[in-house]
Design an enzyme around this catalytic site. Sequence first.
Site, PDB file in Angstrom:
ATOM      1  N   ALA A 138     -33.933  -8.078   3.454  1.00  0.00           N
ATOM      2  CA  ALA A 138     -34.870  -8.428   2.386  1.00  0.00           C
ATOM      3  C   ALA A 138     -35.657  -9.653   2.846  1.00  0.00           C
ATOM      4  O   ALA A 138     -35.182 -10.415   3.699  1.00  0.00           O
ATOM      5  CB  ALA A 138     -34.097  -8.747   1.114  1.00  0.00           C
ATOM      6  N   GLY A 196     -30.617  -5.819   3.863  1.00  0.00           N
ATOM      7  CA  GLY A 196     -31.206  -4.669   3.168  1.00  0.00           C
ATOM      8  C   GLY A 196     -31.589  -3.539   4.113  1.00  0.00           C
ATOM      9  O   GLY A 196     -31.651  -2.380   3.699  1.00  0.00           O
ATOM     10  N   GLU A 201     -28.397  -1.705   4.493  1.00  0.00           N
ATOM     11  CA  GLU A 201     -28.084  -1.060   3.204  1.00  0.00           C
ATOM     12  C   GLU A 201     -28.951   0.179   2.998  1.00  0.00           C
ATOM     13  O   GLU A 201     -28.478   1.202   2.500  1.00  0.00           O
ATOM     14  CB  GLU A 201     -28.279  -2.076   2.066  1.00  0.00           C
ATOM     15  CG  GLU A 201     -27.226  -3.174   2.106  1.00  0.00           C
ATOM     16  CD  GLU A 201     -27.500  -4.300   1.135  1.00  0.00           C
ATOM     17  OE1 GLU A 201     -28.577  -4.933   1.236  1.00  0.00           O
ATOM     18  OE2 GLU A 201     -26.652  -4.551   0.264  1.00  0.00           O
ATOM     19  N   GLU A 227     -25.709 -11.614   4.660  1.00  0.00           N
ATOM     20  CA  GLU A 227     -26.047 -12.302   3.400  1.00  0.00           C
ATOM     21  C   GLU A 227     -25.195 -13.533   3.136  1.00  0.00           C
ATOM     22  O   GLU A 227     -25.672 -14.545   2.617  1.00  0.00           O
ATOM     23  CB  GLU A 227     -25.918 -11.329   2.203  1.00  0.00           C
ATOM     24  CG  GLU A 227     -27.009 -10.273   2.135  1.00  0.00           C
ATOM     25  CD  GLU A 227     -26.722  -9.026   2.959  1.00  0.00           C
ATOM     26  OE1 GLU A 227     -25.772  -9.051   3.774  1.00  0.00           O
ATOM     27  OE2 GLU A 227     -27.441  -8.026   2.789  1.00  0.00           O
TER      28      GLU A 227
END
Length: 261
Positions: free
Chosen positions: A67, A112, A115, A135
């Site tokens: 992200a 992300g 993911e 993260e």
Amino acid sequence: MSLEFLLYDIDGDGIATITFNRPAKLNALNSGTLAELEATLDDAKNNAAVKAVMLTGSGERAFVAGADISEFAAMSPVGAQKQSEKGQALFRKLETMGKPVLAALNGFTLGGGLEMAMACTVRVAAETAKLGQPEVKLGIIAGYGGSQRLPRLVGKGIALEMLLTGDPITAQRAYEIGLVNYVVPGAELIGFAKQLLRRMLSNAPVALSLTMQAVDVGLSCGLAEGLRYEAAAFGLSAATKDMQEGVAAFLGKRVPNFEGK
Ligand code: COA
């Protein structure tokens, strides 16, 4: 569709390629990219010309490095929760679109990015790819499904090691733990990925869709319920024109011509 952060192309075999196209930022997922991804996934799902989807990244270095961290500073707790739910819903679209989705990991696949790759049907990595959930190094947890899909794919112990150290692993290690299906030289990645999708697309489309649904349902319920679902889906597949065509082609010693009906 006008796109700033993605490239979207549909080839003659019905494979739609979505390319994350912000290489200077290692294709990090800013809100604009996520909005464009949603629009392209909606098109890919509803467009009859699209039979399968491939995700990949622009440039030599990254699939998606996570992200966009520059958007984090302004996030409130409630805003962050909403953002997490939004990202989860978007990746769920990938997982449930009813067509095979392949993630072709051409470099950094972090946060992300990993993911998203885990929500895809299958993953192929270039030898140089690095995969991780960093993260915790930023003081947050994986929020787009990482804490749920990683243990389902690789088991609890290795998932927790990756989630708690935040350290990336090599493509080879990802292959050994079942996180990616294949590792190939970077120059062969896209050709190999498309070939794998074409092998799937030579089979009956409704059967592909029902198989993905049965696996998806089965992973979130008990065995007895999963088996009941499988039997019902098997019954539905047996009522398709594709089933008649598949059986007739086998008995007639010819290649089937499936219509997805
Ligand atoms: N969000 C926003 N920008 C990012 C980013 C991310 N997740 N990942 C990389 N970038 C940007 C960098 O800020 C840099 O931009 P700049 O040139 O304008 O400063 C550019 O992409 C290149 O990255 P850089 O860090 O200079 O490359 P590197 O080779 O030194 O390191 C990484 C590569 C992937 C190890 C490093 O970029 C990194 O750790 N990224 C963050 C990964 C992460 O934590 N993802 C999960 C977020 S929840």
